[in-house]
Design a protein around this motif. Structure first.
Motif, mmCIF file in Angstrom:
data_model
loop_
_atom_site.group_PDB
_atom_site.id
_atom_site.type_symbol
_atom_site.label_atom_id
_atom_site.label_comp_id
_atom_site.label_asym_id
_atom_site.label_seq_id
_atom_site.Cartn_x
_atom_site.Cartn_y
_atom_site.Cartn_z
ATOM 1 N N THR A 78 20.198 -22.474 -26.547
ATOM 2 C CA THR A 78 19.613 -21.192 -26.956
ATOM 3 C C THR A 78 18.233 -21.006 -26.332
ATOM 4 O OG1 THR A 78 20.805 -21.269 -29.059
ATOM 5 C CG2 THR A 78 18.903 -19.789 -28.918
ATOM 6 N N LEU A 79 17.445 -22.093 -26.347
ATOM 7 C CA LEU A 79 16.105 -22.020 -25.776
ATOM 8 C C LEU A 79 16.167 -21.742 -24.277
ATOM 9 C CD1 LEU A 79 13.070 -22.300 -26.208
ATOM 10 C CD2 LEU A 79 13.310 -24.763 -25.858
ATOM 11 N N ARG A 80 17.095 -22.395 -23.586
ATOM 12 C CA ARG A 80 17.240 -22.150 -22.144
ATOM 13 C C ARG A 80 17.656 -20.709 -21.878
ATOM 14 N NH1 ARG A 80 19.563 -27.413 -22.079
ATOM 15 N NH2 ARG A 80 21.679 -26.498 -22.155
ATOM 16 N N THR A 81 18.535 -20.183 -22.737
ATOM 17 C CA THR A 81 18.976 -18.801 -22.563
ATOM 18 C C THR A 81 17.823 -17.823 -22.760
ATOM 19 O OG1 THR A 81 21.204 -19.348 -23.328
ATOM 20 C CG2 THR A 81 20.558 -17.024 -23.403
ATOM 21 N N VAL A 82 17.052 -18.063 -23.818
ATOM 22 C CA VAL A 82 15.903 -17.184 -24.094
ATOM 23 C C VAL A 82 14.901 -17.241 -22.951
ATOM 24 C CG1 VAL A 82 13.910 -16.855 -25.600
ATOM 25 C CG2 VAL A 82 16.165 -17.276 -26.591
ATOM 26 N N LEU A 83 14.599 -18.457 -22.492
ATOM 27 C CA LEU A 83 13.648 -18.599 -21.386
ATOM 28 C C LEU A 83 14.184 -17.964 -20.109
ATOM 29 C CD1 LEU A 83 12.362 -22.255 -21.959
ATOM 30 C CD2 LEU A 83 11.151 -20.115 -22.404
ATOM 31 N N GLY A 84 15.499 -18.089 -19.905
ATOM 32 C CA GLY A 84 16.099 -17.472 -18.727
ATOM 33 C C GLY A 84 15.971 -15.959 -18.752
ATOM 34 N N TRP A 85 16.265 -15.347 -19.909
ATOM 35 C CA TRP A 85 16.130 -13.893 -20.020
ATOM 36 C C TRP A 85 14.675 -13.460 -19.894
ATOM 37 C CZ3 TRP A 85 19.696 -10.501 -19.290
ATOM 38 C CH2 TRP A 85 21.029 -10.804 -19.568
ATOM 39 N N PHE A 86 13.771 -14.282 -20.434
ATOM 40 C CA PHE A 86 12.342 -13.969 -20.338
ATOM 41 C C PHE A 86 11.892 -14.003 -18.881
ATOM 42 C CE2 PHE A 86 7.833 -15.367 -20.546
ATOM 43 C CZ PHE A 86 7.313 -14.234 -21.160
ATOM 44 N N ALA A 87 12.326 -15.029 -18.147
ATOM 45 C CA ALA A 87 11.968 -15.127 -16.725
ATOM 46 C C ALA A 87 12.561 -13.963 -15.943
ATOM 47 C CB ALA A 87 12.456 -16.455 -16.150
ATOM 48 N N LEU A 88 13.776 -13.557 -16.300
ATOM 49 C CA LEU A 88 14.407 -12.426 -15.627
ATOM 50 C C LEU A 88 13.625 -11.143 -15.890
ATOM 51 C CD1 LEU A 88 16.737 -11.187 -14.005
ATOM 52 C CD2 LEU A 88 18.005 -10.968 -16.171
ATOM 53 N N ALA A 89 13.194 -10.961 -17.137
ATOM 54 C CA ALA A 89 12.421 -9.762 -17.488
ATOM 55 C C ALA A 89 11.115 -9.705 -16.696
ATOM 56 C CB ALA A 89 12.143 -9.735 -18.991
ATOM 57 N N ILE A 90 10.444 -10.861 -16.580
ATOM 58 C CA ILE A 90 9.198 -10.902 -15.815
ATOM 59 C C ILE A 90 9.465 -10.580 -14.346
ATOM 60 C CG2 ILE A 90 7.379 -12.442 -14.974
ATOM 61 C CD1 ILE A 90 7.443 -13.841 -17.659
ATOM 62 N N GLY A 91 10.549 -11.156 -13.818
ATOM 63 C CA GLY A 91 10.888 -10.890 -12.429
ATOM 64 C C GLY A 91 11.198 -9.423 -12.171
ATOM 65 N N LEU A 92 11.948 -8.804 -13.087
ATOM 66 C CA LEU A 92 12.285 -7.388 -12.928
ATOM 67 C C LEU A 92 11.043 -6.514 -13.063
ATOM 68 C CD1 LEU A 92 15.627 -7.206 -14.949
ATOM 69 C CD2 LEU A 92 15.335 -7.074 -12.459
ATOM 70 N N PHE A 93 10.140 -6.895 -13.959
ATOM 71 C CA PHE A 93 8.885 -6.144 -14.113
ATOM 72 C C PHE A 93 8.056 -6.223 -12.837
ATOM 73 C CE2 PHE A 93 4.419 -5.758 -15.435
ATOM 74 C CZ PHE A 93 4.465 -4.556 -16.128
ATOM 75 N N ALA A 94 7.969 -7.431 -12.273
ATOM 76 C CA ALA A 94 7.212 -7.604 -11.030
ATOM 77 C C ALA A 94 7.840 -6.797 -9.897
ATOM 78 C CB ALA A 94 7.146 -9.083 -10.660
ATOM 79 N N LEU A 95 9.182 -6.804 -9.816
ATOM 80 C CA LEU A 95 9.863 -6.040 -8.779
ATOM 81 C C LEU A 95 9.626 -4.547 -8.963
ATOM 82 C CD1 LEU A 95 11.831 -5.852 -6.390
ATOM 83 C CD2 LEU A 95 13.714 -5.864 -8.061
ATOM 84 N N ALA A 96 9.724 -4.081 -10.208
ATOM 85 C CA ALA A 96 9.489 -2.662 -10.474
ATOM 86 C C ALA A 96 8.053 -2.283 -10.125
ATOM 87 C CB ALA A 96 9.772 -2.350 -11.945
ATOM 88 N N GLY A 97 7.107 -3.187 -10.412
ATOM 89 C CA GLY A 97 5.717 -2.922 -10.073
ATOM 90 C C GLY A 97 5.508 -2.824 -8.572
ATOM 91 N N TRP A 98 6.180 -3.696 -7.822
ATOM 92 C CA TRP A 98 6.055 -3.652 -6.361
ATOM 93 C C TRP A 98 6.645 -2.356 -5.818
ATOM 94 C CZ3 TRP A 98 9.633 -3.457 -2.354
ATOM 95 C CH2 TRP A 98 9.108 -3.657 -1.067
ATOM 96 N N ILE A 99 7.809 -1.970 -6.343
ATOM 97 C CA ILE A 99 8.448 -0.741 -5.870
ATOM 98 C C ILE A 99 7.600 0.472 -6.240
ATOM 99 C CG2 ILE A 99 10.451 0.773 -6.155
ATOM 100 C CD1 ILE A 99 12.138 -1.774 -6.566
ATOM 101 N N GLY A 100 7.174 0.525 -7.508
ATOM 102 C CA GLY A 100 6.386 1.666 -7.965
ATOM 103 C C GLY A 100 5.076 1.820 -7.222
ATOM 104 N N SER A 101 4.446 0.708 -6.902
ATOM 105 C CA SER A 101 3.160 0.772 -6.203
ATOM 106 C C SER A 101 3.322 1.138 -4.740
ATOM 107 C CB SER A 101 2.431 -0.573 -6.314
ATOM 108 O OG SER A 101 3.101 -1.583 -5.570
ATOM 109 N N SER A 102 4.539 1.029 -4.209
ATOM 110 C CA SER A 102 4.790 1.349 -2.802
ATOM 111 C C SER A 102 5.157 2.810 -2.584
ATOM 112 C CB SER A 102 5.911 0.453 -2.262
ATOM 113 O OG SER A 102 5.550 -0.918 -2.354
#
Length: 232
Positions: free
Chosen positions: A10-34
């Motif tokens: 469960t902890l690995r799953t939660v951390l995995g989704w959290f890392a995915l959310a951070i990655g998607l946020f960073a990607l959206a920030g890069w796209i939006g800023s471009s």
């Protein structure tokens, strides 16, 4: 053992989704800023002697606008008086103005003081805005403080945008301020709420965009702001 394994999964799953959310946020920030706003804007020509030189400043995480203290459009000492500083005697020439989250500004003098729990709370729930104003003496251009020339009309729009970020000044009273990190800066109450979508860096780019300056559509990170300001 079975329960421990289930908790670990469960902890690995939660951390995995959290890392995915951070990655998607960073990607959206890069796209939006471009994606540019005010696509056709250009700096005034070198022959335009009426243009105002400002700076866009970053520490790698946070951005600010550095503005001349005195111009025909604005005397910043009227809004942010030297009497608010612990050391008002220096020959200050510029003010660095930025917007951010109140608790972070007031309680984290260094990034090492920002706890992960506080960061998660701010990202998820948000917080109250606050202006940070530092006074500088003849700032030197560099990679982390880049000059940007704007017309007098555009500079006046930047001034209005910053003034609009401040709540009304109490009649007959000085504007409330809070001690800064040193003897040359102070904090002031400000309008707006800080969220993951409306960050300090978004405030910087919104202020520039309101004046017609070319910048990114969504710039949650400092790099998304600075990519539009060529290094001197």
């Amino acid at each position: 053992m079975v329960a421990a394994a289930r908790i670990a999964r469960t902890l690995r799953t939660v951390l995995g989704w959290f890392a995915l959310a951070i990655g998607l946020f960073a990607l959206a920030g890069w796209i939006g800023s471009s994606i540019p706003r005010n696509r056709g804007w250009h700096e005034p020509s070198a022959q335009d002697t009426s243009a105002v030189t400002i700076f866009v400043e970053t520490n790698g995480v946070h951005t600010a606008l550095v503005l001349p203290k005195y111009t025909p459009q604005k005397d910043w000492s009227e809004t942010f008086p030297l009497s608010d500083l612990d050391n008002p005697a220096r020959p200050y020439t510029h003010v660095s103005v930025s917007w951010g989250e109140r608790e972070v500004f007031l309680n984290t003098p260094t990034w090492a003081d920002l706890s992960p729990l506080a960061l998660l709370h701010i990202a998820g729930v948000g917080g109250t805005g606050l202006l940070h104003v530092a006074h500088y003496v003849r700032p030197a251009p560099g990679d982390d403080i880049r000059p940007l020339r704007v017309s007098t009309r555009q500079y006046a729009a930047i001034v209005r945008r910053i003034e609009q970020a401040l709540p009304p000044e109490p009649v007959g009273e000085a504007r409330r301020h809070y001690s800064g990190y040193g003897d040359y800066d102070a904090f002031y109450d400000a309008r707006g709420s800080y969220t993951a979508a409306n960050t300090c860096n978004q405030w910087t780019s919104n202020t520039l965009a309101a004046a017609g300056v070319k910048t990114g559509v969504w710039t949650p990170f400092a790099g998304g702001v600075m990519k539009w300001v060529p290094a001197g």
